[in-house]
Design a protein around this motif. Structure first.
Motif, short mmCIF file in Angstrom:
data_model
loop_
_atom_site.label_atom_id
_atom_site.label_comp_id
_atom_site.label_asym_id
_atom_site.label_seq_id
_atom_site.Cartn_x
_atom_site.Cartn_y
_atom_site.Cartn_z
N MET A 1 2.74 9.71 2.83
CA MET A 1 2.67 8.45 3.25
C MET A 1 1.64 8.08 5.03
SD MET A 1 5.02 5.70 1.43
CE MET A 1 6.08 6.66 1.70
N LYS A 2 1.35 9.08 5.27
CA LYS A 2 0.71 9.24 7.21
C LYS A 2 0.04 7.97 7.27
CE LYS A 2 2.00 13.74 7.83
NZ LYS A 2 1.50 15.30 8.45
N GLY A 3 -0.26 7.22 8.01
CA GLY A 3 -2.07 5.96 8.05
C GLY A 3 -1.06 4.66 7.37
N LEU A 4 0.08 4.92 6.96
CA LEU A 4 0.20 3.62 6.19
C LEU A 4 1.43 3.08 6.85
CD1 LEU A 4 1.18 4.27 2.63
CD2 LEU A 4 -1.16 3.50 3.23
N ASN A 5 0.91 1.34 7.37
CA ASN A 5 2.18 0.63 7.97
C ASN A 5 2.94 0.26 7.41
OD1 ASN A 5 1.09 -1.68 5.98
ND2 ASN A 5 -0.23 -1.80 7.47
N VAL A 6 4.03 -0.31 7.88
CA VAL A 6 5.41 -0.64 7.08
C VAL A 6 5.04 -1.40 5.88
CG1 VAL A 6 7.64 -1.31 7.20
CG2 VAL A 6 7.10 -0.53 9.56
N LEU A 7 4.24 -2.60 5.65
CA LEU A 7 3.73 -3.05 4.63
C LEU A 7 3.42 -2.50 3.41
CD1 LEU A 7 3.87 -5.65 3.24
CD2 LEU A 7 2.04 -6.33 4.02
N ASP A 8 2.82 -1.15 3.82
CA ASP A 8 2.05 -0.72 2.81
C ASP A 8 3.24 0.31 2.59
OD1 ASP A 8 -0.40 -2.09 2.83
OD2 ASP A 8 -2.03 -0.67 4.02
N LYS A 9 3.50 0.86 2.87
CA LYS A 9 4.76 1.98 3.22
C LYS A 9 5.71 1.15 1.17
CE LYS A 9 4.97 4.88 6.91
NZ LYS A 9 5.38 5.18 7.97
N PHE A 10 6.35 0.61 1.80
CA PHE A 10 6.97 -0.80 1.45
C PHE A 10 6.17 -0.67 -0.44
CE2 PHE A 10 8.51 -4.70 -0.61
CZ PHE A 10 9.77 -4.01 -0.55
N ILE A 11 4.74 -1.57 -0.41
CA ILE A 11 4.18 -1.47 -1.21
C ILE A 11 3.80 -0.17 -2.57
CG2 ILE A 11 2.17 -2.11 -2.44
CD1 ILE A 11 1.42 -3.70 0.18
N PHE A 12 3.26 0.70 -1.66
CA PHE A 12 3.33 2.29 -2.45
C PHE A 12 5.11 2.91 -2.54
CE2 PHE A 12 3.06 6.96 -2.58
CZ PHE A 12 1.69 6.57 -3.17
N PHE A 13 5.72 2.62 -2.15
CA PHE A 13 6.72 2.95 -2.94
C PHE A 13 7.48 1.55 -4.39
CE2 PHE A 13 12.09 0.91 -3.65
CZ PHE A 13 12.29 2.55 -3.67
N LEU A 14 7.19 0.72 -4.83
CA LEU A 14 7.00 -0.24 -5.52
C LEU A 14 6.24 -0.39 -6.64
CD1 LEU A 14 7.04 -4.02 -3.99
CD2 LEU A 14 8.78 -2.59 -4.91
N ASN A 15 4.95 0.45 -6.30
CA ASN A 15 3.85 1.06 -6.55
C ASN A 15 4.54 2.53 -7.64
OD1 ASN A 15 0.64 1.88 -6.39
ND2 ASN A 15 1.30 2.19 -8.41
N ILE A 16 5.17 3.09 -6.83
CA ILE A 16 5.70 4.42 -7.90
C ILE A 16 6.96 4.15 -8.22
CG2 ILE A 16 7.16 6.63 -7.28
CD1 ILE A 16 5.73 6.43 -4.19
N CYS A 17 7.31 3.58 -8.63
CA CYS A 17 8.32 2.58 -9.39
C CYS A 17 7.56 2.01 -10.47
CB CYS A 17 9.00 1.31 -8.88
SG CYS A 17 10.53 2.12 -7.37
N PHE A 18 6.70 1.14 -10.40
CA PHE A 18 6.01 1.20 -11.34
C PHE A 18 5.45 2.04 -12.49
CE2 PHE A 18 7.28 -3.55 -9.43
CZ PHE A 18 7.69 -4.07 -10.61
N ALA A 19 4.96 3.08 -11.86
CA ALA A 19 4.17 4.17 -12.32
C ALA A 19 5.05 4.86 -13.23
CB ALA A 19 3.20 4.55 -11.17
#
Length: 340
Positions: A1-19
């Motif tokens: 998750m390099k290069g992601l800001n805090v908000l995008d890191k949280f969104i990507f975490f949610l993305n992983i959960c839903f995936a």
């Protein structure tokens, strides 16, 4: 998750959960509900999960981030499920060739308990059916005292839950019925009925199946009042009952000497174990071949749910399919056109 800001890191975490949730749901049609009853409830959510994962894909695509590949991969894995959730092509139109039509409709006892704030629902249903003129009509949750459709057909077969009951399932036909019967489920008051019908020089068997109800409330407020834990437990238990009923129904269908068309309120989705087990490789889903849109058949507020099906022997050509929007019940009627 390099290069992601805090908000995008949280969104990507949610993305992983839903995936992961969607990936798990893909396998549930192959796992008997009795094995993991609570987990099996997730199969009802494949539609919304597909939408959410697609939105994640669009988000990362807009931001030109490589995280889009996770959602893209998950969507591609389940690509075959898309036609069960949404049919992109237009409905087939019935041509001039010879055909017959089959309608399946859960009428919710013709509004006997006034769940719809409207009068003369039975008259409205009878008028609608008279307009559409199906050759075969399968009715779930039939109630004899309220019915206004009995005289519109030449032949009928009605099976109530008990000898003294007026509730049950019904068939109405324009073609001669030469045999009929009931598959009385051991696990509940629901049942399936069948008729053998002579159409020209052919004999066809029709089933009208009503599996154990999910008892879902149509609006979000009522579901919230029940509570998620209690809801999951109840629906998971219902799936176990449905598995028993499906196995009895499938065993009976396999004894049919004729080609079969199945009308059903499965009280479960096209991503469920019971749907996959009944359909198998022998039958085709009329909606998937000739319908369009979501094919929503149950009046639920928060997402389109298709739990009513017309399945037919693969050798019977499907010429058209219609999902109606008439709100005379908590279900919407569906109709398929066939030729031989």
């Amino acid at each position: 998750m390099k290069g992601l800001n805090v908000l995008d890191k949280f969104i990507f975490f949610l993305n992983i959960c839903f995936a992961l949730a969607l990936l798990t749901a893909y396998f549930l049609p192959y796992i008997p509900p009795k094995t993991f009853p609570t987990l099996s409830v997730l199969s009802l959510g494949i539609g919304p999960l597909l939408i959410v994962n697609f939105l994640f894909f669009l988000y990362w695509l807009f931001k030109v981030r490589r995280q889009l590949f996770m959602s893209l991969l998950i969507l591609l894995i389940g690509f075959a499920n898309l036609s069960s959730f949404y049919k992109f092509s237009e409905s087939k139109k019935v041509g001039d060739e010879e055909h017959f039509s089959v309608m399946s409709y859960n009428v919710k006892s013709f509004n006997r308990y006034n769940w719809i704030d409207a009068e003369n629902i039975s008259d409205s249903i009878a008028h609608f059916i008279a307009q559409e003129q199906p050759d075969i009509l399968a009715v779930q949750e039939y109630f004899s005292e309220s019915s206004k459709i009995d005289r519109a057909f030449k032949y009928k077969y009605i099976k109530t839950k008990t000898n003294n009951s007026r509730f049950g399932q019904a068939f109405f036909s324009e073609f001669p019925i030469i045999n009929s019967g009931s598959v009385d489920f051991e696990s509940a008051g629901n049942n399936a009925i069948f008729i053998d019908v002579v159409y020209k020089k052919d004999t066809l068997r029709f089933y009208n199946a009503h599996l154990e109800s999910l008892r879902l409330k149509p609006n979000v407020k009522d579901l919230q009042e029940e509570g998620s834990e209690r809801l999951l437990g109840r629906v998971g238990g219902t799936f176990k009952v449905q598995q028993d009923q499906m196995e009895q129904l499938k065993a009976h269908i396999e004894t049919s000497p004729y080609k079969v068309i199945i009308c059903s309120d499965l009280n479960n989705s096209a991503f469920s174990y019971v749907y996959r087990a009944i359909k198998g490789n022998t039958y085709k889903d009329a909606f998937k071949l000739a319908g369009n849109g979501f094919g929503k058949s149950f009046d639920l507020d928060f997402f389109p749910l298709r739990i009513d099906f017309i399945l037919s022997d693969k050798t019977i050509p499907i010429k058209g399919f219609t999902t109606y929007t008439k709100k005379f019940s908590d279900h919407f009627p569906i109709k398929a056109d066939f030729s031989l």
